[in-house]
Structures are given as C-alpha cells and as structure tokens.
Motif scaffolding. Structure first.
Motif, PDB file in Angstrom:
ATOM      1  N   PHE A  74     -24.936 -86.468   1.571  1.00 42.37           N
ATOM      2  CA  PHE A  74     -23.628 -86.543   0.929  1.00 42.37           C
ATOM      3  C   PHE A  74     -23.783 -87.395  -0.328  1.00 42.37           C
ATOM      4  O   PHE A  74     -24.519 -88.385  -0.333  1.00 42.37           O
ATOM      5  N   SER A  76     -22.313 -89.912  -3.361  1.00 44.82           N
ATOM      6  CA  SER A  76     -21.263 -90.865  -3.732  1.00 44.82           C
ATOM      7  C   SER A  76     -20.573 -90.362  -4.989  1.00 44.82           C
ATOM      8  O   SER A  76     -21.161 -89.631  -5.789  1.00 44.82           O
ATOM      9  N   ASP A  77     -19.338 -90.764  -5.182  1.00 47.34           N
ATOM     10  CA  ASP A  77     -18.563 -90.337  -6.344  1.00 47.34           C
ATOM     11  C   ASP A  77     -17.695 -91.518  -6.788  1.00 47.34           C
ATOM     12  O   ASP A  77     -16.976 -92.094  -5.983  1.00 47.34           O
ATOM     13  N   ARG A  97     -16.599 -93.892   6.038  1.00 44.60           N
ATOM     14  CA  ARG A  97     -16.895 -93.760   4.604  1.00 44.60           C
ATOM     15  C   ARG A  97     -16.181 -92.531   4.069  1.00 44.60           C
ATOM     16  O   ARG A  97     -15.896 -91.595   4.820  1.00 44.60           O
ATOM     17  N   TRP A  99     -16.141 -89.467   1.028  1.00 44.50           N
ATOM     18  CA  TRP A  99     -17.018 -88.708   0.138  1.00 44.50           C
ATOM     19  C   TRP A  99     -16.244 -87.562  -0.488  1.00 44.50           C
ATOM     20  O   TRP A  99     -15.274 -87.083   0.091  1.00 44.50           O
TER      21      TRP A  99
END
Length: 151
Positions: A74, A76-77, A97, A99
């Motif tokens: 996945f 990160s953004d 978390r 995503w």
C-alpha cells in the motif's frame, strides 16, 4: 557467473503460513485472503504465490525449494496523511492506518515467511477521497509498528 533456472515453478491460489491462510489476488480461491502484512506491519496485496524447485546439479535426489509471493505494498499519500480522522489519536495502539484506495506500489518478490499477519480492510470515502482503512486483527499484541513510519 550467471546461473540459469532450469527447475519447476508451481503457482498456488492460497497457502498457509504460521496457521494463517494467505491467498493470491489473481486466483478465485485466494481472492478473499489477498491482503497481508509483510515484515511486521506493512500492508500489502498478495498478487501471486509460487514455489520454485531446482535440482542441485551433480547431486541425485537433492532439490532446493522455496515459496515466495509477488506483493504490492500500500502506498502512503500526503493528502490522506493530512486528514484528521477520529482514530488518529489511538492509531498505533489499535493498529489502524489510512491509505488511498487502490494505490499500490509495483510488485516485489518476498519470501512467504515475511507474511506476518492479517488485517481488516475497510473501504471509506472522506471529502471525495476513496480510502482504505487497515485494522490489525490482533489489537492486544499488534505487529511491530516501527516499520510503518519508515515508508
């Protein structure tokens, strides 16, 4: 010296690692178990599962075997990281978390022994962003969170 692989390669829809079922996203029978943590708590999609077998030259009956997966981590953004979500204060304790949905890194090869756990995936839309929320199955003793901040 360059070696050529002359062995066999088997593809699997799913397999078991430490009493956990992991599946391949590309296989109907593995699709429901396609998400897994890699190296403690790096959420990833398992795209393919394989076992490679190679005979040892000059040694009769000896075969090297290794199971591995092609996974997509996945990503990160920054737009997602800037959101203020209700669980952020307890995210590390809860193993939660956030995503961007469907944002995956290119596939990489990992040994199946590096598949370290499962998580719940909850899709959600916030302010027009499609998100994936990952929630560790084991909240009392969640996987090590130290790797998450390095991504």
């Amino acid at each position: 010296m360059q070696a050529t692989f002359l062995g066999n390669l088997k593809s699997f829809s799913h397999l078991w690692v430490d009493n956990r079922r992991h599946g391949a996203a590309t296989a109907t029978r593995g699709f429901s178990a396609r998400f897994a943590y890699v190296d403690d708590r790096i959420p990833s999609q398992i795209d393919y599962l394989f076992e490679a077998q190679q005979c040892i030259p000059g040694v009769t009956g000896r075969v090297l075997r290794h199971s591995f997966a092609l996974v997509s981590r996945f990503l990160s953004d920054q737009n997602v990281a800037s959101l203020s979500l209700p669980w952020d204060l307890w995210a590390t304790d809860l193993g939660v978390r956030t995503w961007r949905a469907t944002a995956l890194a290119p596939m990489e090869v990992v040994s199946v022994e590096r598949l370290t756990g499962h998580f719940v995936l909850a899709p959600m839309t916030v302010t027009g962003l499609d998100l994936w929320i990952t929630i560790a199955y084991d909240c009392e003793a969640p996987e090590n969170d130290s790797m998450v901040d390095d991504m």
